[in-house]
Design a protein around this motif. Sequence first.
Motif, PDB file in Angstrom:
ATOM      1  N   LEU A 188      84.086 -23.579  21.366  1.00  0.00           N
ATOM      2  CA  LEU A 188      82.837 -22.885  21.648  1.00  0.00           C
ATOM      3  C   LEU A 188      82.582 -23.009  23.144  1.00  0.00           C
ATOM      4  CD1 LEU A 188      80.791 -24.246  18.613  1.00  0.00           C
ATOM      5  CD2 LEU A 188      82.062 -22.106  18.769  1.00  0.00           C
ATOM      6  N   GLY A 189      82.853 -21.929  23.877  1.00  0.00           N
ATOM      7  CA  GLY A 189      82.730 -21.941  25.330  1.00  0.00           C
ATOM      8  C   GLY A 189      81.400 -21.410  25.797  1.00  0.00           C
ATOM      9  N   HIS A 190      81.103 -21.617  27.077  1.00  0.00           N
ATOM     10  CA  HIS A 190      79.820 -21.181  27.641  1.00  0.00           C
ATOM     11  C   HIS A 190      78.664 -21.622  26.755  1.00  0.00           C
ATOM     12  CE1 HIS A 190      81.085 -19.160  31.188  1.00  0.00           C
ATOM     13  NE2 HIS A 190      81.789 -18.245  30.578  1.00  0.00           N
ATOM     14  N   TYR A 191      78.702 -22.895  26.342  1.00  0.00           N
ATOM     15  CA  TYR A 191      77.624 -23.480  25.540  1.00  0.00           C
ATOM     16  C   TYR A 191      77.454 -22.763  24.201  1.00  0.00           C
ATOM     17  CZ  TYR A 191      76.607 -25.470  30.103  1.00  0.00           C
ATOM     18  OH  TYR A 191      76.711 -26.102  31.315  1.00  0.00           O
ATOM     19  N   GLY A 192      78.509 -22.159  23.710  1.00  0.00           N
ATOM     20  CA  GLY A 192      78.463 -21.485  22.419  1.00  0.00           C
ATOM     21  C   GLY A 192      78.374 -19.981  22.495  1.00  0.00           C
ATOM     22  N   ALA A 193      78.225 -19.430  23.688  1.00  0.00           N
ATOM     23  CA  ALA A 193      78.154 -17.970  23.827  1.00  0.00           C
ATOM     24  C   ALA A 193      79.511 -17.319  23.584  1.00  0.00           C
ATOM     25  CB  ALA A 193      77.635 -17.581  25.208  1.00  0.00           C
ATOM     26  N   GLU A 194      80.599 -18.075  23.802  1.00  0.00           N
ATOM     27  CA  GLU A 194      81.945 -17.581  23.543  1.00  0.00           C
ATOM     28  C   GLU A 194      82.601 -18.438  22.469  1.00  0.00           C
ATOM     29  OE1 GLU A 194      83.294 -15.905  27.937  1.00  0.00           O
ATOM     30  OE2 GLU A 194      84.332 -17.628  27.057  1.00  0.00           O
TER      31      GLU A 194
ATOM     32  N   ARG B 204      64.517 -15.742  39.330  1.00  0.00           N
ATOM     33  CA  ARG B 204      64.347 -14.345  39.753  1.00  0.00           C
ATOM     34  C   ARG B 204      65.179 -13.379  38.919  1.00  0.00           C
ATOM     35  NH1 ARG B 204      64.765 -16.298  45.021  1.00  0.00           N
ATOM     36  NH2 ARG B 204      66.834 -15.386  45.354  1.00  0.00           N
ATOM     37  N   HIS B 205      66.251 -13.881  38.348  1.00  0.00           N
ATOM     38  CA  HIS B 205      67.162 -13.000  37.620  1.00  0.00           C
ATOM     39  C   HIS B 205      67.238 -13.315  36.132  1.00  0.00           C
ATOM     40  CE1 HIS B 205      68.452 -11.104  41.303  1.00  0.00           C
ATOM     41  NE2 HIS B 205      68.633 -12.295  41.839  1.00  0.00           N
ATOM     42  N   GLY B 206      66.196 -13.984  35.639  1.00  0.00           N
ATOM     43  CA  GLY B 206      66.114 -14.237  34.202  1.00  0.00           C
ATOM     44  C   GLY B 206      67.128 -15.240  33.701  1.00  0.00           C
ATOM     45  N   LEU B 207      67.554 -16.155  34.552  1.00  0.00           N
ATOM     46  CA  LEU B 207      68.535 -17.170  34.192  1.00  0.00           C
ATOM     47  C   LEU B 207      67.888 -18.551  34.200  1.00  0.00           C
ATOM     48  CD1 LEU B 207      71.406 -15.903  36.549  1.00  0.00           C
ATOM     49  CD2 LEU B 207      71.097 -15.356  34.122  1.00  0.00           C
ATOM     50  N   ILE B 208      68.630 -19.540  33.786  1.00  0.00           N
ATOM     51  CA  ILE B 208      68.182 -20.929  33.894  1.00  0.00           C
ATOM     52  C   ILE B 208      69.176 -21.693  34.754  1.00  0.00           C
ATOM     53  CG2 ILE B 208      66.993 -20.906  31.674  1.00  0.00           C
ATOM     54  CD1 ILE B 208      69.361 -22.554  30.557  1.00  0.00           C
ATOM     55  N   LEU B 209      68.721 -22.785  35.345  1.00  0.00           N
ATOM     56  CA  LEU B 209      69.592 -23.649  36.130  1.00  0.00           C
ATOM     57  C   LEU B 209      69.906 -24.890  35.305  1.00  0.00           C
ATOM     58  CD1 LEU B 209      70.930 -24.014  38.952  1.00  0.00           C
ATOM     59  CD2 LEU B 209      69.011 -25.532  39.480  1.00  0.00           C
TER      60      LEU B 209
ATOM     61  N   PRO C 272      72.581 -17.763  31.359  1.00  0.00           N
ATOM     62  CA  PRO C 272      71.519 -17.120  30.577  1.00  0.00           C
ATOM     63  C   PRO C 272      70.744 -18.128  29.733  1.00  0.00           C
ATOM     64  CG  PRO C 272      73.587 -15.931  30.362  1.00  0.00           C
ATOM     65  CD  PRO C 272      73.903 -17.243  31.030  1.00  0.00           C
ATOM     66  N   PRO C 273      69.489 -17.846  29.455  1.00  0.00           N
ATOM     67  CA  PRO C 273      68.705 -18.727  28.582  1.00  0.00           C
ATOM     68  C   PRO C 273      69.086 -18.514  27.122  1.00  0.00           C
ATOM     69  CG  PRO C 273      67.402 -16.813  29.182  1.00  0.00           C
ATOM     70  CD  PRO C 273      68.697 -16.697  29.945  1.00  0.00           C
ATOM     71  N   GLY C 274      68.633 -19.411  26.268  1.00  0.00           N
ATOM     72  CA  GLY C 274      68.794 -19.209  24.829  1.00  0.00           C
ATOM     73  C   GLY C 274      70.078 -19.743  24.242  1.00  0.00           C
ATOM     74  N   VAL C 275      70.980 -20.256  25.073  1.00  0.00           N
ATOM     75  CA  VAL C 275      72.196 -20.866  24.548  1.00  0.00           C
ATOM     76  C   VAL C 275      72.337 -22.260  25.139  1.00  0.00           C
ATOM     77  CG1 VAL C 275      73.464 -18.722  24.115  1.00  0.00           C
ATOM     78  CG2 VAL C 275      73.586 -19.766  26.372  1.00  0.00           C
ATOM     79  N   ASP C 276      72.667 -23.211  24.300  1.00  0.00           N
ATOM     80  CA  ASP C 276      72.989 -24.549  24.769  1.00  0.00           C
ATOM     81  C   ASP C 276      73.855 -25.211  23.710  1.00  0.00           C
ATOM     82  OD1 ASP C 276      71.333 -25.892  22.791  1.00  0.00           O
ATOM     83  OD2 ASP C 276      69.590 -25.557  24.070  1.00  0.00           O
ATOM     84  N   LYS C 277      74.344 -26.385  24.019  1.00  0.00           N
ATOM     85  CA  LYS C 277      75.273 -27.042  23.105  1.00  0.00           C
ATOM     86  C   LYS C 277      74.611 -27.456  21.796  1.00  0.00           C
ATOM     87  CE  LYS C 277      78.535 -28.666  26.608  1.00  0.00           C
ATOM     88  NZ  LYS C 277      79.269 -29.827  27.147  1.00  0.00           N
ATOM     89  N   GLY C 278      73.301 -27.708  21.835  1.00  0.00           N
ATOM     90  CA  GLY C 278      72.597 -28.042  20.607  1.00  0.00           C
ATOM     91  C   GLY C 278      72.525 -26.871  19.659  1.00  0.00           C
TER      92      GLY C 278
END
Length: 277
Positions: free
Chosen positions: A95-101, A175-180, A191-197
């Motif tokens: 599960l890559g990119h915190y589960g996005a892939e 500014r671009h709808g992302l998270i750090l 992008p927001p809304g995805v994480d390892k949890g």
Amino acid sequence: MDTLPEPSTPAGRDALAALLAEPARALVALDFDGTLADIVADPEQARAHPGAVPALAALAPHVASVAIVTGRPAGVAVRYGGFAGAAGLEHLVVLGHYGAERWDARSGTVNAPAPHPGIAAARGELPGVLDAHGAWRGTWVEEKGQAVAVHTRRASDPEAAFEALRAPLAELAARHGLILEPGRLVLELRPPGVDKGVALEAYVREVGARCVVYAGDDLGDLPAYAAVEKLRSDGVPGLLVCSGTAIPELAEQADVLLPGPAEVTAFLAGLAERIAG
């Protein structure tokens, strides 16, 4: 490994006992960098510990599933881990990119959504942001497709560069709808809304696991730790393993604290040996 390390908490001891009693119902999930692979100055040079694939291959046939949960692109983790085509890992999932892939060994393919439009916009502004804060020297930008990361490990003062860039990169992300997402001398815009949890909880449901082991080493693993704690409260035993002590918040929550990838690999091999009996 003749003996497995004793978990330091009652919940951890219960989880290890549950895993050994019914391994076929257990999910073993692991981060990649810092957990299966040593942290190196150039992330492109990271490779799984030589014993990782044999240990995972010995363990995988006995458990419900083995998964790698990483912030890296799934395909990159597969290459750097040497997972493709490994005997015994025919059902491995990355599960890559915190589960996005997602990469499945059965198909050998990666399924991924289209990149968030904010990634391209933020990437275009990064050079100006780094230049404005005098941070070009020694920083390295990693293109991750679904995310972009700025590494400060090779800067003359890595910690100072990290702290100097944290606020401006957070502003750029917003500014671009992302998270750090901060890590060990790396600042990732994603992008927001995805994480390892989120990824871990979804995969637990998918495979119907009734026991979970999760091993990680960095701030990005905290949501996965929280997911395991939530599963525990729902009656699913969970074992938290921490690789190294660089992130105190993680180490303090862990049931098993191991020095690094070599010891994580030995732990996996020990589990396989104990289960195979």
